[in-house]
Design a protein around this motif. Structure first.
Motif, PDB file in Angstrom:
ATOM      1  N   PHE A   1       0.838  -1.199   0.000  1.00  0.00           N
ATOM      2  CA  PHE A   1       0.000   0.000   0.000  1.00  0.00           C
ATOM      3  C   PHE A   1       0.870   1.245   0.000  1.00  0.00           C
ATOM      4  O   PHE A   1       1.838   1.342   0.757  1.00  0.00           O
ATOM      5  CB  PHE A   1      -0.889  -0.006   1.247  1.00  0.00           C
ATOM      6  CG  PHE A   1      -1.789   1.196   1.392  1.00  0.00           C
ATOM      7  CD1 PHE A   1      -3.033   1.223   0.796  1.00  0.00           C
ATOM      8  CD2 PHE A   1      -1.379   2.288   2.135  1.00  0.00           C
ATOM      9  CE1 PHE A   1      -3.868   2.323   0.932  1.00  0.00           C
ATOM     10  CE2 PHE A   1      -2.202   3.400   2.285  1.00  0.00           C
ATOM     11  CZ  PHE A   1      -3.453   3.413   1.674  1.00  0.00           C
ATOM     12  N   GLY A   2       0.518   2.224  -0.829  1.00  0.00           N
ATOM     13  CA  GLY A   2       1.242   3.484  -0.871  1.00  0.00           C
ATOM     14  C   GLY A   2       0.346   4.655  -0.552  1.00  0.00           C
ATOM     15  O   GLY A   2      -0.676   4.856  -1.207  1.00  0.00           O
ATOM     16  N   GLY A   3       0.718   5.423   0.468  1.00  0.00           N
ATOM     17  CA  GLY A   3      -0.045   6.590   0.867  1.00  0.00           C
ATOM     18  C   GLY A   3       0.701   7.865   0.533  1.00  0.00           C
ATOM     19  O   GLY A   3       1.489   8.364   1.344  1.00  0.00           O
ATOM     20  N   GLU A   4       0.491   8.401  -0.682  1.00  0.00           N
ATOM     21  CA  GLU A   4       1.166   9.630  -1.126  1.00  0.00           C
ATOM     22  C   GLU A   4       2.682   9.511  -0.955  1.00  0.00           C
ATOM     23  O   GLU A   4       3.330  10.370  -0.358  1.00  0.00           O
ATOM     24  CB  GLU A   4       0.637  10.843  -0.349  1.00  0.00           C
ATOM     25  CG  GLU A   4      -0.785  11.236  -0.704  1.00  0.00           C
ATOM     26  CD  GLU A   4      -0.897  11.974  -2.035  1.00  0.00           C
ATOM     27  OE1 GLU A   4       0.093  12.574  -2.463  1.00  0.00           O
ATOM     28  OE2 GLU A   4      -1.983  11.936  -2.639  1.00  0.00           O
ATOM     29  N   CYS A   5       3.243   8.446  -1.485  1.00  0.00           N
ATOM     30  CA  CYS A   5       4.668   8.149  -1.283  1.00  0.00           C
ATOM     31  C   CYS A   5       5.290   7.708  -2.607  1.00  0.00           C
ATOM     32  O   CYS A   5       4.905   6.660  -3.158  1.00  0.00           O
ATOM     33  CB  CYS A   5       4.824   7.056  -0.224  1.00  0.00           C
ATOM     34  SG  CYS A   5       6.519   6.502   0.023  1.00  0.00           S
TER      35      CYS A   5
ATOM     36  N   LYS B   1       8.327   3.192  -6.877  1.00  0.00           N
ATOM     37  CA  LYS B   1       9.640   2.656  -7.226  1.00  0.00           C
ATOM     38  C   LYS B   1       9.757   1.175  -6.866  1.00  0.00           C
ATOM     39  O   LYS B   1      10.551   0.437  -7.451  1.00  0.00           O
ATOM     40  CB  LYS B   1      10.746   3.444  -6.492  1.00  0.00           C
ATOM     41  CG  LYS B   1      10.799   4.929  -6.828  1.00  0.00           C
ATOM     42  CD  LYS B   1      11.133   5.157  -8.289  1.00  0.00           C
ATOM     43  CE  LYS B   1      11.296   6.639  -8.598  1.00  0.00           C
ATOM     44  NZ  LYS B   1      11.592   6.876 -10.032  1.00  0.00           N
ATOM     45  N   ILE B   2       8.957   0.745  -5.897  1.00  0.00           N
ATOM     46  CA  ILE B   2       9.011  -0.645  -5.428  1.00  0.00           C
ATOM     47  C   ILE B   2       8.183  -1.581  -6.294  1.00  0.00           C
ATOM     48  O   ILE B   2       8.609  -2.697  -6.636  1.00  0.00           O
ATOM     49  CB  ILE B   2       8.518  -0.722  -3.958  1.00  0.00           C
ATOM     50  CG1 ILE B   2       9.518  -0.056  -3.018  1.00  0.00           C
ATOM     51  CG2 ILE B   2       8.258  -2.176  -3.533  1.00  0.00           C
ATOM     52  CD1 ILE B   2      10.842  -0.777  -2.881  1.00  0.00           C
ATOM     53  N   ILE B   3       6.974  -1.163  -6.663  1.00  0.00           N
ATOM     54  CA  ILE B   3       6.027  -2.132  -7.254  1.00  0.00           C
ATOM     55  C   ILE B   3       6.482  -2.761  -8.576  1.00  0.00           C
ATOM     56  O   ILE B   3       6.051  -3.877  -8.873  1.00  0.00           O
ATOM     57  CB  ILE B   3       4.600  -1.545  -7.381  1.00  0.00           C
ATOM     58  CG1 ILE B   3       4.578  -0.261  -8.199  1.00  0.00           C
ATOM     59  CG2 ILE B   3       3.999  -1.318  -6.019  1.00  0.00           C
ATOM     60  CD1 ILE B   3       3.154   0.272  -8.388  1.00  0.00           C
ATOM     61  N   PRO B   4       7.380  -2.143  -9.377  1.00  0.00           N
ATOM     62  CA  PRO B   4       7.840  -2.872 -10.563  1.00  0.00           C
ATOM     63  C   PRO B   4       8.650  -4.119 -10.226  1.00  0.00           C
ATOM     64  O   PRO B   4       8.824  -4.998 -11.082  1.00  0.00           O
ATOM     65  CB  PRO B   4       8.717  -1.841 -11.295  1.00  0.00           C
ATOM     66  CG  PRO B   4       8.273  -0.521 -10.795  1.00  0.00           C
ATOM     67  CD  PRO B   4       7.906  -0.770  -9.362  1.00  0.00           C
TER      68      PRO B   4
END
Length: 396
Positions: free
Chosen positions: A127-131, A136-139
């Motif tokens: 989960f990303g909250g305005e970050c 950069k991580i999800i790929p």
């Protein structure tokens, strides 16, 4: 940037960083996490602000998933750090390692390390909250691991369109920003199936019992950062105009506004600086009569919700998500002028109207409070986010 251009840029970046990412994945295998986590939450920092507060609320809502929070940006003040002290929630603050442009290779290596940590957990949710580090991580994580995005602003739309097919849910806290994303999808010809991944969840605030003020002087409050978008100098100019006219008002400022105005020029105002004590902030909300915002753009700041929840009048520029919640002279007041000098004039005029129409002001306050009861419920917020996370989690 078009969708096609964004995809090409993304693929090129993935190729360039691949060796360092793989090095990180090897290091992640050599130094695994000591425990498993059902969710990995990527947040920039614990600074004062609406987005970090919502991030803390989400972490608390899903604490039974044993989430791991990863902070990635150098904090300005870390004023909300205590909100993240949640039993069952672990924190890894990486900003000293990855937020350094001169040692950017470390940032890339950690993408591989974290991707390995995520892979080692059983059915995790990312989960990303305005970050930005979330993107950069999800790929580099496995495609069967769900990725969920929370978006308050449209700031990164050009960049994040790269991940339309990779993000499983895109959550918005303001309807206006959600409409802007849908418009982008239509311009870029995005397939209809991806519209189904777009969701809206209102933020929440605690709603205390109504407590009526009887101030002889109208107490005006600003709460927020001294960021350019907030246009704090316009509020200072309104305060000066009201002071010169000897109107019965007093302005108070909470936040780092000394960065954008010379506070010594406004001895008739009160400046609190950054207020980190929750009770002090609540007391300021209660003691005030009106919140003022002159932002150039805005989602729905939590302070708007906080003040409405206390039956206060909100006076704001008519921008972005604000008019989705505030109807002029019904449950708040809207500044419709665009030119900054005219914003000052209209803002002062509306405050004068508020002073000289006490019955209308009481009606606005009651309408604001009733609106909050219907729309900003903690129960609805928590149920919505638990549904999002537990749809994928092994704990469901």
């Amino acid at each position: 940037m078009t969708y096609r251009q964004a995809i090409l840029k993304y693929r090129l970046e993935c190729i360039i960083v691949l060796p360092l990412v793989w090095l990180g994945k090897i290091l992640g295998l050599l130094k695994p996490l000591k425990k498993k986590h059902g969710a990995f939450l990527f947040f920039s920092s614990a600074d004062l602000g609406g987005a970090p507060k919502v991030n803390a609320q989400i972490a608390n809502t899903i604490k039974d998933l044993n989430p791991l929070i990863i902070f990635s940006k150098t904090p300005r003040n870390n004023g909300f750090a205590t909100l993240f002290d949640i039993p069952g929630v672990d924190i890894v603050d990486l900003h000293k390692k990855i937020d350094n442009k001169y040692l950017h290779f470390i940032n890339i290596i950690y993408r591989g390390i974290i991707a390995t940590w995520i892979a080692q957990s059983e059915r995790p949710v990312v989960f990303g909250g305005e970050c930005i580090y979330f993107y950069k991580i999800i790929p580099h994580i496995k495609k069967n691991i769900p990725a969920i995005e929370l978006c308050h602003l449209n700031t990164w739309f050009n960049y994040t369109q790269t991940f339309i097919k990779r993000i499983d849910k895109r959550i918005f806290s303001t309807r206006d920003v959600m409409r802007q994303l849908i418009a982008q999808y239509r311009r870029q010809g995005i397939a209809e199936e991806y519209y189904q991944r777009i969701h809206f969840i209102d933020n929440y605030v605690d709603i205390p019992p109504r407590r009526q003020n009887d101030n002889s002087t109208l107490q005006i409050l600003y709460v927020g950062r001294g960021a350019p978008q907030k246009r704090v100098p316009l509020i200072a100019a309104i305060a000066d105009k009201m002071h010169q006219a000897e109107e019965p008002v007093h302005f108070s400022f909470v936040g780092d506004v000394e960065n954008v105005i010379a506070i010594e020029n406004y001895p008739f105002c009160t400046f609190y600086g950054n207020v980190t004590d929750a009770q002090q902030l609540k007391d300021l909300y209660h003691q005030s009569d009106c919140l003022i915002l002159t932002s150039a753009y805005e989602g729905l700041p939590l302070v708007v919700m906080e003040m409405m929840a206390r039956g206060k009048t909100v006076l704001s520029t008519n921008v972005d998500g604000i008019p989705d919640y505030i109807t002029h002279k019904e449950n708040g007041l809207l500044i419709t002028e665009k030119d900054e000098s005219k914003i000052i004039e209209q803002g002062a005029a509306l405050l004068n109207w508020l002073i000289h129409h006490p019955e209308d002001r009481r009606k606005i306050e009651e309408a604001a409070y009733q609106y909050t009861l219907l729309h900003f419920s903690k129960e609805v917020f928590e149920k919505a986010y638990r549904n999002v996370f537990f749809e994928y989690s092994k704990y469901r």
